[in-house]
Scaffold this motif. Sequence first.
Motif, PDB file in Angstrom:
ATOM      1  N   GLU A 153      -0.372   2.374   0.578  1.00 25.31           N
ATOM      2  CA  GLU A 153       0.047   1.293  -0.433  1.00 25.31           C
ATOM      3  C   GLU A 153      -1.149   0.742  -1.328  1.00 25.31           C
ATOM      4  O   GLU A 153      -1.122   0.060  -2.176  1.00 25.31           O
ATOM      5  N   ARG A 154      -2.382   0.999  -0.629  1.00 26.04           N
ATOM      6  CA  ARG A 154      -3.627   0.476  -1.222  1.00 26.04           C
ATOM      7  C   ARG A 154      -4.303   1.574  -2.119  1.00 26.04           C
ATOM      8  O   ARG A 154      -4.846   2.387  -1.198  1.00 26.04           O
ATOM      9  N   SER A 155      -4.627   1.329  -3.282  1.00 26.67           N
ATOM     10  CA  SER A 155      -5.255   2.141  -3.934  1.00 26.67           C
ATOM     11  C   SER A 155      -6.839   2.321  -3.345  1.00 26.67           C
ATOM     12  O   SER A 155      -7.581   3.444  -3.428  1.00 26.67           O
ATOM     13  N   ASP A 156      -7.408   1.218  -2.647  1.00 23.80           N
ATOM     14  CA  ASP A 156      -8.515   1.015  -2.297  1.00 23.80           C
ATOM     15  C   ASP A 156      -8.801   1.304  -0.783  1.00 23.80           C
ATOM     16  O   ASP A 156      -9.733   0.777   0.091  1.00 23.80           O
ATOM     17  N   ALA A 157      -7.892   1.603  -0.066  1.00 23.57           N
ATOM     18  CA  ALA A 157      -7.763   1.686   1.340  1.00 23.57           C
ATOM     19  C   ALA A 157      -9.176   2.559   1.872  1.00 23.57           C
ATOM     20  O   ALA A 157      -9.480   2.006   2.821  1.00 23.57           O
TER      21      ALA A 157
END
Length: 62
Positions: free
Chosen positions: A30-34
Amino acid sequence: MLQLAKRVAGDLRRGQMTDELQTVGLALSERSDAVVVVLDLLIAEVGKKRPDEDLCEVFLLG
């Protein structure tokens, strides 16, 4: 994310695999910066005098 990773690392220490790993996977998806977040956490952990190997493994699995 760090708290979830610590719970999964605790499961690994006990030789268990619980639903926490799936929760971590969903949080990462869910996080683009994961990838950046996980790498930052991994680098910080590895840089410690006594890194938590199980926690590092969780970051690598993530």
